[in-house]
Write a protein that holds these residues in place. Structure first.
Motif, PDB file in Angstrom:
ATOM      1  N   UNK A 101       0.786  -1.224   0.000  1.00  0.00           N
ATOM      2  CA  UNK A 101       0.000   0.000   0.000  1.00  0.00           C
ATOM      3  C   UNK A 101       0.818   1.274   0.000  1.00  0.00           C
ATOM      4  N   UNK A 102       2.125   1.156   0.236  1.00  0.00           N
ATOM      5  CA  UNK A 102       2.993   2.340   0.209  1.00  0.00           C
ATOM      6  C   UNK A 102       3.293   2.787  -1.218  1.00  0.00           C
ATOM      7  N   UNK A 103       2.961   1.961  -2.210  1.00  0.00           N
ATOM      8  CA  UNK A 103       3.232   2.294  -3.609  1.00  0.00           C
ATOM      9  C   UNK A 103       2.054   3.080  -4.176  1.00  0.00           C
ATOM     10  N   UNK A 104       2.322   4.296  -4.581  1.00  0.00           N
ATOM     11  CA  UNK A 104       1.283   5.202  -5.070  1.00  0.00           C
ATOM     12  C   UNK A 104       1.173   5.176  -6.592  1.00  0.00           C
ATOM     13  N   UNK A 105       2.315   5.162  -7.277  1.00  0.00           N
ATOM     14  CA  UNK A 105       2.309   5.204  -8.741  1.00  0.00           C
ATOM     15  C   UNK A 105       3.322   4.213  -9.299  1.00  0.00           C
ATOM     16  N   UNK A 117       6.520   5.423  -7.342  1.00  0.00           N
ATOM     17  CA  UNK A 117       6.313   6.549  -6.445  1.00  0.00           C
ATOM     18  C   UNK A 117       5.646   6.079  -5.170  1.00  0.00           C
ATOM     19  N   UNK A 118       6.203   6.459  -4.020  1.00  0.00           N
ATOM     20  CA  UNK A 118       5.685   6.031  -2.728  1.00  0.00           C
ATOM     21  C   UNK A 118       4.871   7.151  -2.089  1.00  0.00           C
ATOM     22  N   UNK A 119       3.851   6.773  -1.335  1.00  0.00           N
ATOM     23  CA  UNK A 119       3.042   7.770  -0.636  1.00  0.00           C
ATOM     24  C   UNK A 119       3.624   8.144   0.720  1.00  0.00           C
ATOM     25  N   UNK A 120       4.703   7.478   1.096  1.00  0.00           N
ATOM     26  CA  UNK A 120       5.405   7.802   2.336  1.00  0.00           C
ATOM     27  C   UNK A 120       6.794   7.174   2.278  1.00  0.00           C
ATOM     28  N   UNK A 121       7.683   7.691   3.065  1.00  0.00           N
ATOM     29  CA  UNK A 121       9.010   7.095   3.199  1.00  0.00           C
ATOM     30  C   UNK A 121       8.844   5.766   3.935  1.00  0.00           C
ATOM     31  N   UNK A 122       9.308   4.685   3.341  1.00  0.00           N
ATOM     32  CA  UNK A 122       9.022   3.367   3.901  1.00  0.00           C
ATOM     33  C   UNK A 122      10.275   2.503   3.871  1.00  0.00           C
ATOM     34  N   UNK A 123      10.818   2.240   5.060  1.00  0.00           N
ATOM     35  CA  UNK A 123      12.073   1.498   5.167  1.00  0.00           C
ATOM     36  C   UNK A 123      11.941   0.058   4.697  1.00  0.00           C
ATOM     37  N   UNK A 124      10.736  -0.479   4.724  1.00  0.00           N
ATOM     38  CA  UNK A 124      10.528  -1.891   4.422  1.00  0.00           C
ATOM     39  C   UNK A 124      10.176  -2.137   2.961  1.00  0.00           C
ATOM     40  N   UNK A 125      10.421  -1.180   2.093  1.00  0.00           N
ATOM     41  CA  UNK A 125       9.984  -1.301   0.700  1.00  0.00           C
ATOM     42  C   UNK A 125      10.563  -2.542   0.021  1.00  0.00           C
TER      43      UNK A 125
END
Length: 509
Positions: A101-105, A117-125
């Motif tokens: 869900x952190x992936x926006x585009x 493109x991420x909707x937030x900075x996410x260390x676990x990507x």
């Protein structure tokens, strides 16, 4: 069989032999698993912008889909997979689509590049994109050139050969695999056998690999089959007692003092001995004691993240054995005369799991609590209801993730979702701490934040009462099967991702 339409361990595990991931973990030894580092699988190179909100990547150009698709993989397949997994094209999303869900585009500037493109900075990507329970890459012909509910077509180390429900699963070597000369096996057949049949066939030398052997069976197996060998496998999971309905403060188990009392009633050293057969296996030369411990506010066995209750006074205050203190807590909570509570569990997680589930009611009875056992049928009750927090009383449950951050996100946030927050934890301070952890890129800083969260916010309310199960498993190998020293993965589909493609046969062994 469609990996986007189920969370079945069997389907997810099998799919990793056929399909590829964007990223993958780097295999490690037992002691160092899970390895926090990653490398590309289908991704060749990647980089993040300084703010961590955009990842640009190139895709390898030598991945080839097996027939009936029979063509090279390109960025269109990656875009299709994201759309199908996330449901962004209007279709049904995968049951666990929120894991990404952190992936926006998703953009594909050319045939072999992508920009996320991420909707937030996410260390676990990278972890999330490497987790075999999440999104593998499927061809854009899925649903037209082949039916994904009855066939798998991917770019992974093997191609599908045969599948018979409750009988076997057979795959053949993919001659076009991009990591040639891997895999070394020409074919692998996974047989569906009862536990007793597995042991009998393994001892007879009719099967090369027994993926799960109960600790009670190992001494006899070693003496009866000298041509076999037993190897440990790290199981990254957490067995715990969660709280069910009512969760409005009216039930005894909704009082943290009662949950602490239950925890103090558990003789965890005795549980470890019973569940893992420590003395029996140590007597025949297997190292068990150094490989298992007590779970705490989060599970044991995660280097840099787990906090040992035996050495940490904050966690150890409530994770130890002390019947006198347990009874004082019950008195303070107005439950000194004891009480009865519905107790749920399921039996699908193996013999060690079932044994611990049966031991727990005996131990809490010593402080006057009567666990009234209901064994939930996995398919009709546990998976659709109990697993999602829809149960009364308490439940002995299991979750398995490759990192503490995943436990925190799944089990301590989003209480309104019918997901993995079994105890329906609803604490804004915890939500904020988890968000901060998920945003921290530096590994050491992030691990310290995870350890502090356990001490500062998780141990006092003890929404999940820790047990001891799901840390160590055993596998049997015919002596001709050889493997590299570092083959332990993240505990989720490890054999397919890190083992079978890298194992080989030596008939002279």
């Amino acid at each position: 069989m469609d990996p986007y339409r189920t969370q079945s361990h069997a389907t997810k595990g099998a799919s990793t032999m056929i399909y590829s991931m964007l990223f993958k973990q780097i295999a490690s030894t037992f002691e160092n698993a899970p390895n926090p580092e990653h490398t590309g699988d289908l991704v060749d190179t990647w980089e993040f912008t300084p703010d961590g909100l955009v990842m640009s990547a190139t895709i390898r150009q030598n991945a080839h889909f097996s027939p009936p698709v029979d063509r090279g993989l390109d960025s269109g397949d990656v875009a299709f997979s994201f759309e199908r997994f996330l449901g962004t094209g209007g279709g049904e999303p995968a049951p666990n689509h929120k894991q990404l869900g952190f992936i926006e585009t998703v953009e594909t500037p050319d045939d072999y590049s992508m920009v996320l493109g991420f909707n937030r900075r996410f260390a676990r990507a990278l972890w999330r994109m490497a987790d075999v329970f999440n999104m593998c890459i499927m061809p854009r012909e899925t649903g037209t050139a082949f039916d994904p509910t009855v066939e798998m077509v991917g770019t992974g180390p093997f191609v599908m050969d045969e599948f018979k429900t409750d009988v076997n699963w057979k795959v053949a070597r993919n001659p076009n695999y991009y990591h040639a000369p891997l895999p070394y096996f020409d074919a692998v057949e996974d047989l569906v056998l009862e536990r007793a049949q597995v042991l009998t066939q393994f001892q007879a030398g009719n099967i090369d690999h027994a993926s799960t052997i109960g600790p009670d069976a190992i001494p006899g197996l070693i003496s009866d089959f000298p041509d076999g060998r037993i190897e440990p496998r790290k199981q990254l999971g957490w067995g715990y007692i969660s709280r069910g309905e009512p969760r409005d403060g009216s039930a005894p188990w909704d009082d943290p003092r009662v949950r602490h009392a239950i925890s103090l009633a558990l003789r965890r050293d005795d549980m470890v001995e019973a569940v893992y057969n420590v003395s029996g296996l140590e007597a025949i030369g297997l190292d068990v004691a150094s490989r298992v411990g007590w779970h705490g506010a989060l599970p044991a066995g995660y280097p840099g993240q787990s906090v040992d209750p035996k050495t940490d006074p904050v966690i150890g205050q409530w994770v130890r054995h002390d019947l006198a203190e347990a009874k004082k807590l019950l008195d303070a909570a107005g439950q000194g005369d004891g009480f009865s509570v519905p107790y749920h569990y399921t039996t699908v997680y193996g013999t060690a799991w079932k044994l611990e589930a049966e031991i727990i009611p005996q131990l809490v009875r010593e402080i006057g609590i009567d666990f009234q056992t209901t064994v939930d049928d996995y398919a009709s009750v546990y998976q659709p209801k109990t697993f999602h927090g829809d149960f009364d009383g308490v439940a002995f449950q299991l979750q398995a993730f490759p990192d503490h951050g995943d436990y925190l996100t799944a089990m301590f946030t989003n209480p309104q979702d019918p997901g993995r927050n079994h105890s329906k934890v609803d604490d804004q301070a915890v939500f904020d701490a988890v968000d901060a952890i998920n945003s921290e890129i530096d590994v050491e800083t992030r691990n310290e934040m995870i350890r502090n969260l356990q001490r500062d916010h998780l141990i006092e309310p003890m929404w999940y009462i820790p047990g001891v199960v799901w840390q160590l498993g055993w596998q049997g190998f015919n002596k001709r099967i050889q493997q590299p020293e570092a083959w332990n993965g993240n505990g989720r589909g490890g054999e397919q991702v890190f083992a079978w493609p890298w194992w080989w046969i030596d008939d002279d062994a």
